[in-house]
Design a protein around this motif. Structure first.
Motif, mmCIF file in Angstrom:
data_model
loop_
_atom_site.group_PDB
_atom_site.id
_atom_site.type_symbol
_atom_site.label_atom_id
_atom_site.label_comp_id
_atom_site.label_asym_id
_atom_site.label_seq_id
_atom_site.Cartn_x
_atom_site.Cartn_y
_atom_site.Cartn_z
ATOM 1 N N LEU A 73 46.660 31.659 49.110
ATOM 2 C CA LEU A 73 46.362 30.237 49.287
ATOM 3 C C LEU A 73 47.219 29.616 50.383
ATOM 4 O O LEU A 73 46.710 28.841 51.203
ATOM 5 N N ASP B 85 38.550 35.156 41.102
ATOM 6 C CA ASP B 85 39.530 34.329 40.401
ATOM 7 C C ASP B 85 39.122 32.864 40.556
ATOM 8 O O ASP B 85 38.629 32.458 41.607
ATOM 9 N N MET C 200 38.352 25.079 46.418
ATOM 10 C CA MET C 200 37.763 26.340 45.977
ATOM 11 C C MET C 200 36.249 26.347 46.179
ATOM 12 O O MET C 200 35.686 27.359 46.591
ATOM 13 N N TYR D 105 41.425 30.469 40.144
ATOM 14 C CA TYR D 105 42.669 29.825 40.598
ATOM 15 C C TYR D 105 42.990 28.570 39.800
ATOM 16 O O TYR D 105 43.552 27.619 40.320
ATOM 17 N N GLU E 226 41.146 39.257 48.036
ATOM 18 C CA GLU E 226 42.146 39.500 47.010
ATOM 19 C C GLU E 226 41.964 40.918 46.500
ATOM 20 O O GLU E 226 40.986 41.228 45.842
ATOM 21 N N ASP F 31 48.259 35.335 44.519
ATOM 22 C CA ASP F 31 47.342 34.213 44.741
ATOM 23 C C ASP F 31 48.007 33.125 45.571
ATOM 24 O O ASP F 31 47.397 32.543 46.465
ATOM 25 N N ARG F 32 49.261 32.838 45.279
ATOM 26 C CA ARG F 32 49.979 31.803 46.027
ATOM 27 C C ARG F 32 50.097 32.195 47.498
ATOM 28 O O ARG F 32 49.907 31.370 48.395
ATOM 29 N N HIS G 66 46.588 27.369 39.801
ATOM 30 C CA HIS G 66 47.002 26.740 41.055
ATOM 31 C C HIS G 66 46.371 25.356 41.226
ATOM 32 O O HIS G 66 46.966 24.476 41.838
#
Length: 141
Positions: A84, A103, A119, A105, A8, A80-81, A108
């Motif tokens: 993922l 992060d 995660m 997340y 990221e 982030d989406r 999410h």
């Protein structure tokens, strides 16, 4: 190769070119296929062409080279989406995946896109010490 490592880009200091380059190079040396996700303005400068990431020039070989490692997400989008969704696609294809991000997340997880177990299995936290990239691999190398 070890699988995929998704970095990221926003998690690097001020989306700094040097920091992101160090992270990408670290995982390439370890034999990973690397995809680094960054907002497009990091490389384009945004609408006014004055918002480039610091030292963005260091990332040009990863954007246009024979081995493309830089994935530019649309401005205003949820990077982030994208990370993922791409990671889940690679996992579905049988690949091992690491998501290199500090992060959590949580948004999410709360939205049901992923869960904490996802995660725990795939996230790799990292830090910087004297211009050295240090991922917390927990024996995954």
């Amino acid at each position: 190769h070890h699988g995929y490592s998704f970095v990221e880009g926003r998690g690097t200091p001020q989306a700094c070119g040097t920091a992101l380059k160090l992270a990408i190079d670290h995982f390439l040396r370890k034999g990973y296929r690397v995809e680094a996700f960054v907002p497009e303005w990091v490389m384009s400068g945004g609408k006014r062409r004055d918002m480039f990431a610091h030292e963005y020039e260091l990332l040009l070989p990863y954007q246009h080279g024979a081995q493309k490692h830089l994935m530019l997400t649309p401005s205003g989008a949820d990077d982030d989406r994208f990370i993922l969704q791409f990671a889940q696609g690679r996992i579905s294809a049988g690949e091992d995946v690491l998501i290199v991000s500090n992060d959590h997340y949580r948004d999410h997880i709360n939205a049901g896109l992923i869960n904490k177990a996802f995660m725990d299995k795939h996230a790799v936290k990292f830090m910087w010490a004297r211009n050295q990239f240090m991922p917390e691999m927990h024996g995954r190398e």
